[in-house]
Design a protein around this motif. Structure first.
Motif, PDB file in Angstrom:
ATOM      1  N   LEU A 175       0.842  -1.204   0.000  1.00  0.00           N
ATOM      2  CA  LEU A 175       0.000   0.000   0.000  1.00  0.00           C
ATOM      3  C   LEU A 175       0.876   1.253   0.000  1.00  0.00           C
ATOM      4  O   LEU A 175       1.982   1.249   0.526  1.00  0.00           O
ATOM      5  N   GLY A 176       0.348   2.314  -0.575  1.00  0.00           N
ATOM      6  CA  GLY A 176       1.061   3.599  -0.542  1.00  0.00           C
ATOM      7  C   GLY A 176       2.453   3.518  -1.126  1.00  0.00           C
ATOM      8  O   GLY A 176       3.377   4.207  -0.684  1.00  0.00           O
ATOM      9  N   SER A 177       2.622   2.687  -2.134  1.00  0.00           N
ATOM     10  CA  SER A 177       3.959   2.448  -2.672  1.00  0.00           C
ATOM     11  C   SER A 177       4.230   3.221  -3.955  1.00  0.00           C
ATOM     12  O   SER A 177       5.368   3.334  -4.389  1.00  0.00           O
ATOM     13  N   GLY A 178       3.171   3.725  -4.595  1.00  0.00           N
ATOM     14  CA  GLY A 178       3.351   4.390  -5.883  1.00  0.00           C
ATOM     15  C   GLY A 178       3.390   3.416  -7.043  1.00  0.00           C
ATOM     16  O   GLY A 178       3.792   3.759  -8.147  1.00  0.00           O
ATOM     17  N   MET A 179       2.940   2.171  -6.783  1.00  0.00           N
ATOM     18  CA  MET A 179       2.909   1.177  -7.869  1.00  0.00           C
ATOM     19  C   MET A 179       1.476   0.921  -8.341  1.00  0.00           C
ATOM     20  O   MET A 179       1.208  -0.090  -8.976  1.00  0.00           O
ATOM     21  N   GLY A 180       0.576   1.785  -7.986  1.00  0.00           N
ATOM     22  CA  GLY A 180      -0.797   1.623  -8.449  1.00  0.00           C
ATOM     23  C   GLY A 180      -1.551   0.513  -7.729  1.00  0.00           C
ATOM     24  O   GLY A 180      -2.292  -0.253  -8.348  1.00  0.00           O
ATOM     25  N   SER A 181      -1.357   0.447  -6.428  1.00  0.00           N
ATOM     26  CA  SER A 181      -1.985  -0.604  -5.632  1.00  0.00           C
ATOM     27  C   SER A 181      -3.511  -0.537  -5.694  1.00  0.00           C
ATOM     28  O   SER A 181      -4.182  -1.533  -5.990  1.00  0.00           O
ATOM     29  N   SER A 182      -4.069   0.636  -5.457  1.00  0.00           N
ATOM     30  CA  SER A 182      -5.532   0.760  -5.489  1.00  0.00           C
ATOM     31  C   SER A 182      -6.064   0.499  -6.892  1.00  0.00           C
ATOM     32  O   SER A 182      -7.116  -0.129  -7.073  1.00  0.00           O
ATOM     33  N   ALA A 183      -5.322   0.930  -7.894  1.00  0.00           N
ATOM     34  CA  ALA A 183      -5.753   0.736  -9.284  1.00  0.00           C
ATOM     35  C   ALA A 183      -5.788  -0.738  -9.659  1.00  0.00           C
ATOM     36  O   ALA A 183      -6.725  -1.200 -10.332  1.00  0.00           O
TER      37      ALA A 183
END
Lengths: 309, 309
Positions: A92-100
């Motif tokens: 989470l919150g990694s900038g790898m598009g987790s929520s997407a």
């Protein structure tokens, strides 16, 4: 009882010079969503694994369920019963598009379960709605590549105009995720709402160069275009040792290196898998010097996007 | 006595969404420069035709001679004697790259006369020096396409990075020059030095879309990308009836329509010569309603650039 499992890949948004309009998908890592059609109406998030208990189970707050709810409403099937099991492989919150990735996998899954009433591209607005709920802005530069694969340009948002950019053969991505967490929302707040025209001109020269470099393909041009004078100078302050990391990555042979999405994950592009792996090790060592643990992911550009597995 | 004549075409800079980084050349109109090598050292502007006596004859002020002087200095042949005769077919202050065409023609001519010591691309810095003298900024979005032909992206200025973008077959340009004169310098001054990030994002989505549209080619995408939210909203105020002109051009069938360079010339792109001609007539009629005379030029995109004739 019909059930299905879908996978959607991590994505690198912005790609240095394409803030809010450009992104691409990688092969790994990615999220897995299992959906089951039930008799009782309503969308339920049954279980989430891999999030350390931090993601919301409430259907109106979880990105996977928000996307499914928006989809069902659009196809006028609000009475469907859907149970969601979410396996988070993306930090989470990694900038790898987790929520997407969660939203994209859920949408490809539910669309398949219900007999593909919509085309792949038509799923985008529902994934964007999930992004709006997850991070306060309905940006498409993660959800579009996660759904569609490859490099994707969001030419415009009003109306939504999504353009696939051909991916050159032999392009590899290194992702290094340091154990730091940045919320997209916070990371957006450090940006200025007004920028010097001079910097904007530099940026649009570079995004045009990046698109031309990918399409020709011209790897030198890709490398020269991977510059960010807008978001990176501000966001880099949140990532310890960023400038040296970038320098080392390029020294190692990467075409370019930058912040993936809103960070703190670092991405680099290389023309060989071996170079991409070496770049990953070099970046990881830089983080180690600062006593920061990190994971390295090396993969080809994913040109197919989310899929039923 | 060696003498030579060279031609360099008019150019459309900015192309709506590529302010300062994008431009293309047309077949006609263009400037002609005749150069003669003399025994006596020094660069002399002997005569200028077609400028109504308004351009300077002083070698350090005229764009053709400034370019030649910079070229001679760079190749260490400052002692050459060169006589320049300049035939202006481009109206001054029109936004069609008038100063750039004179410089480009002069450079291609002198380079040829002296046995091609430099490659075509290497002539660019001298043409940019001429632009700096002519309008106060060493921008390359007119000189690069006038020298090289086709669509040209200036990816960056430091160092100069010039990228040719393939030109689709069957692309025609309409230029309509109303009898108004705007100085590039004044037209640059109406621009803000700081812009909203939101507008910048719109603009870089569009320039990336335009490059992708030209390379695919995808004429619909080209049309959707020909939008300018930065310079046009301000500069349009200096061109009477601009909004209606644009509307009519697109109604007529043009892919898009905007201000050529800093104006007041209007450009439009079309997929057929006949459409391009009709668009020219329609725009001319709009100017006529406002009692403004205008010239119409219709031509294919010029893919070769300046040439010896």
């Amino acid at each position: 009882m019909k059930t299905i499992k879908a996978f959607a890949p991590a994505t690198v948004a912005n790609v240095s010079c394409g803030f809010d309009v450009f992104g691409f998908a990688v092969e790994q890592p990615g999220d897995e969503v299992t959906l089951t059609l039930k008799k009782e109406p309503g969308v339920v998030v049954k279980k989430i694994e891999g999030d350390g208990g931090r993601l919301p189970l409430a259907p109106e707050k979880n990105t996977a369920s928000v996307a499914v709810l928006a989809f069902l409403e659009a196809i006028d099937r609000k009475d469907e019963g859907v149970e969601i099991y979410l396996k988070k492989n993306l930090p989470l919150g990694s900038g790898m598009g987790s929520s997407a990735a969660s939203a994209a996998a859920a949408l490809v899954g539910i669309n398949h379960l219900l007999g593909e009433p919509l085309q792949r591209k038509e799923l985008l607005p529902f994934a964007m709605e999930a992004e709006r709920v997850a991070c306060g802005s309905a940006h498409a530069d993660n959800v579009a590549p996660s759904l569609l694969g490859g490099f994707v340009l969001i030419r415009g948002y009003d109306p939504l105009d999504v353009v696939g950019i051909p991916t050159p053969e032999d392009l590899y991505c290194t992702l290094v995720h340091p154990h730091l967490e940045l919320k997209t929302e916070d990371s957006r707040q450090v940006l200025r709402t007004s920028i010097p025209l001079k910097d904007a001109i530099t940026q649009w020269g570079n995004i045009a160069g990046l698109v031309a470099g990918l399409m020709k393909p011209d790897f030198g041009l890709i490398g020269r275009s991977l510059k960010d004078v807008i978001a990176e100078p501000v966001r880099a302050l949140l990532i310890p040792g960023f400038d040296e990391i970038k320098e080392k990555a390029v020294e190692t042979g990467a075409l370019g290196c930058g912040i993936s999405g809103s960070g703190p994950t670092i991405f680099a592009l290389s023309t060989e898998r071996e170079l991409a792996s070496r770049t990953g090790k070099v970046i990881q060592q830089q983080f180690q010097k600062l006593k920061l643990e990190s994971e390295v992911y090396v993969s080809k550009i994913n040109t197919r996007g989310a899929k039923v597995v």
